[in-house]
Design a protein around this motif. Structure first.
Motif, PDB file in Angstrom:
ATOM      1  N   VAL A 126       0.841  -1.198   0.000  1.00 60.35           N
ATOM      2  CA  VAL A 126       0.000   0.000   0.000  1.00 60.35           C
ATOM      3  C   VAL A 126       0.879   1.251   0.000  1.00 60.35           C
ATOM      4  CG1 VAL A 126      -1.622   1.368   1.378  1.00 60.35           C
ATOM      5  CG2 VAL A 126      -2.010  -1.079   1.074  1.00 60.35           C
ATOM      6  N   TRP A 127       1.883   1.279   0.866  1.00 66.36           N
ATOM      7  CA  TRP A 127       2.787   2.433   0.946  1.00 66.36           C
ATOM      8  C   TRP A 127       3.575   2.581  -0.349  1.00 66.36           C
ATOM      9  CZ3 TRP A 127       6.084   3.367   5.997  1.00 66.36           C
ATOM     10  CH2 TRP A 127       6.595   4.672   5.982  1.00 66.36           C
ATOM     11  N   ILE A 128       4.019   1.465  -0.908  1.00 63.65           N
ATOM     12  CA  ILE A 128       4.753   1.510  -2.172  1.00 63.65           C
ATOM     13  C   ILE A 128       3.860   2.047  -3.288  1.00 63.65           C
ATOM     14  CG2 ILE A 128       5.785   0.059  -3.977  1.00 63.65           C
ATOM     15  CD1 ILE A 128       6.942  -1.676  -1.719  1.00 63.65           C
ATOM     16  N   GLY A 129       2.603   1.616  -3.303  1.00 66.74           N
ATOM     17  CA  GLY A 129       1.671   2.128  -4.301  1.00 66.74           C
ATOM     18  C   GLY A 129       1.488   3.634  -4.200  1.00 66.74           C
ATOM     19  N   PHE A 130       1.479   4.145  -2.976  1.00 70.23           N
ATOM     20  CA  PHE A 130       1.376   5.588  -2.778  1.00 70.23           C
ATOM     21  C   PHE A 130       2.606   6.304  -3.340  1.00 70.23           C
ATOM     22  CE2 PHE A 130       2.580   9.217  -0.067  1.00 70.23           C
ATOM     23  CZ  PHE A 130       1.506  10.049  -0.303  1.00 70.23           C
ATOM     24  N   ILE A 131       3.784   5.725  -3.128  1.00 67.57           N
ATOM     25  CA  ILE A 131       5.021   6.327  -3.631  1.00 67.57           C
ATOM     26  C   ILE A 131       5.047   6.299  -5.155  1.00 67.57           C
ATOM     27  CG2 ILE A 131       7.532   6.055  -3.712  1.00 67.57           C
ATOM     28  CD1 ILE A 131       7.333   4.931  -0.826  1.00 67.57           C
ATOM     29  N   GLU A 132       4.622   5.180  -5.742  1.00 69.68           N
ATOM     30  CA  GLU A 132       4.665   5.038  -7.203  1.00 69.68           C
ATOM     31  C   GLU A 132       3.671   5.962  -7.895  1.00 69.68           C
ATOM     32  OE1 GLU A 132       6.012   0.443  -8.061  1.00 69.68           O
ATOM     33  OE2 GLU A 132       3.926   0.810  -7.482  1.00 69.68           O
ATOM     34  N   ARG A 133       2.469   6.061  -7.361  1.00 67.96           N
ATOM     35  CA  ARG A 133       1.419   6.827  -8.037  1.00 67.96           C
ATOM     36  C   ARG A 133       1.418   8.303  -7.653  1.00 67.96           C
ATOM     37  NH1 ARG A 133      -0.959   2.012  -6.393  1.00 67.96           N
ATOM     38  NH2 ARG A 133      -1.618   0.649  -8.104  1.00 67.96           N
ATOM     39  N   PRO A 135       0.422  11.326  -4.534  1.00 68.23           N
ATOM     40  CA  PRO A 135      -0.828  11.654  -3.830  1.00 68.23           C
ATOM     41  C   PRO A 135      -2.023  11.872  -4.757  1.00 68.23           C
ATOM     42  CG  PRO A 135       1.024  12.937  -2.970  1.00 68.23           C
ATOM     43  CD  PRO A 135       1.520  12.254  -4.207  1.00 68.23           C
ATOM     44  N   ALA A 136      -1.778  12.423  -5.947  1.00 68.75           N
ATOM     45  CA  ALA A 136      -2.885  12.757  -6.837  1.00 68.75           C
ATOM     46  C   ALA A 136      -3.586  11.516  -7.382  1.00 68.75           C
ATOM     47  CB  ALA A 136      -2.378  13.623  -7.989  1.00 68.75           C
ATOM     48  N   LYS A 137      -2.822  10.466  -7.674  1.00 69.31           N
ATOM     49  CA  LYS A 137      -3.389   9.273  -8.300  1.00 69.31           C
ATOM     50  C   LYS A 137      -3.627   8.131  -7.311  1.00 69.31           C
ATOM     51  CE  LYS A 137      -1.328  10.173 -12.838  1.00 69.31           C
ATOM     52  NZ  LYS A 137      -0.458   9.634 -13.917  1.00 69.31           N
ATOM     53  N   TRP A 138      -3.148   8.290  -6.091  1.00 65.23           N
ATOM     54  CA  TRP A 138      -3.320   7.223  -5.108  1.00 65.23           C
ATOM     55  C   TRP A 138      -4.771   7.145  -4.666  1.00 65.23           C
ATOM     56  CZ3 TRP A 138      -4.403   7.204   0.315  1.00 65.23           C
ATOM     57  CH2 TRP A 138      -4.196   5.955   0.945  1.00 65.23           C
ATOM     58  N   SER A 139      -5.295   5.930  -4.541  1.00 62.93           N
ATOM     59  CA  SER A 139      -6.703   5.723  -4.198  1.00 62.93           C
ATOM     60  C   SER A 139      -6.827   5.150  -2.789  1.00 62.93           C
ATOM     61  CB  SER A 139      -7.351   4.774  -5.212  1.00 62.93           C
ATOM     62  OG  SER A 139      -8.620   4.385  -4.780  1.00 62.93           O
TER      63      SER A 139
END
Length: 258
Positions: A126-133, A135-139
């Motif tokens: 989940v944290w990695i997904g936030f870093i990759e995407r 703040p704007a694209k994180w769901s």
């Protein structure tokens, strides 16, 4: 921090309530002190009967408090701070859960010890997904669904005696895969070092725990047993995961500017 505390404590309380019902009576868990190589010390209260294996659990809460209260390195948005606080609160709560399991040797805390491990590992992707995407694209709903799926996946322990081990193995594999992928895309030499140390600590946690009784044949592991050192490795795994995930955004920003 209020949001992080709410989002960690509510599922935690619900899991505690469910673990104390008959729902998990069929789950395979070890409820005997003979499962651990450390000898019980006569005369000590139950919560210190295996003093080394009990006291090492303080390290989880201390490490969690350190990362919870530690100022974020560099500019930290409210959402990235939330990521860190959720992971830190999980560590703070995990120490007492494991200590309670050792102190009581009952089914409910044993189930909770296994169960709570899954969303901890799930938070890494989940944290990695936030870093990759970003703040704007994180769901947030997608992240919540991932953690909820992780919690529900413990149901596999109800249908097979090795269900928990299989589920945990999948969680670990996913976390490592995501970590390697984001390192290749956004990392540098510093984050690579943290990732390697986290993976080695994870391997040490698994191997030392499995070899607990075998290692107890040697004097070096008769008081500070394999189980004790596996918990030290687990705390280090937590810590280096924090280091890795906290350093990645700065590394990604530098690589984007090159």
């Amino acid at each position: 921090m209020k949001s992080a505390l709410l989002h960690v404590s509510v599922p935690f309380v619900l899991c505690v309530a469910w673990a104390n019902t008959s729902l998990f009576d069929g789950v395979q868990v070890d409820l005997s002190s003979e499962h651990y190589a450390e000898q019980r010390v006569a005369g000590l209260p139950g919560f210190l009967a295996m003093p080394c294996n009990c006291l090492v659990n303080l390290a989880y809460s201390c490490m969690g408090l350190y990362w919870l209260l530690r100022p974020g390195g560099g500019p930290e948005t409210s959402r990235s701070r939330y990521m860190r606080e959720v992971f830190a609160l999980m560590a703070v709560l995990y120490g007492p859960v494991q200590w309670t399991r050792l102190a009581l040797l009952r089914r409910a805390p044993a189930v909770l010890d296994q169960w709570f491990t899954l969303p901890i590992f799930a938070w890494v992707p989940v944290w990695i997904g936030f870093i990759e995407r970003g703040p704007a694209k994180w769901s947030a709903p997608h992240a919540a669904a991932h953690v909820l799926s992780s919690i529900l996946s413990y149901g596999l322990a109800l249908v097979h005696e090795r269900g928990f081990e299989l589920t945990l193995g999948c969680h670990v594999a996913l976390a490592v895969y995501k970590g390697v992928r984001v390192q290749l895309a956004h990392g540098d030499s510093r984050t690579r070092r943290y990732l390697v140390l986290a993976v080695l600590s994870c391997a040490g946690f698994v191997v030392l725990k499995l070899l607990d009784h075998c290692l107890a044949r040697y004097r070096l592991f008769q008081r500070l047993t394999g189980h004790f050192w596996s918990k030290v490795c687990d705390v280090m795994q937590f810590h280096f995961s924090f280091c890795f995930l906290s350093a990645l955004p700065r590394s990604a920003a530098r690589r984007a500017q090159e």
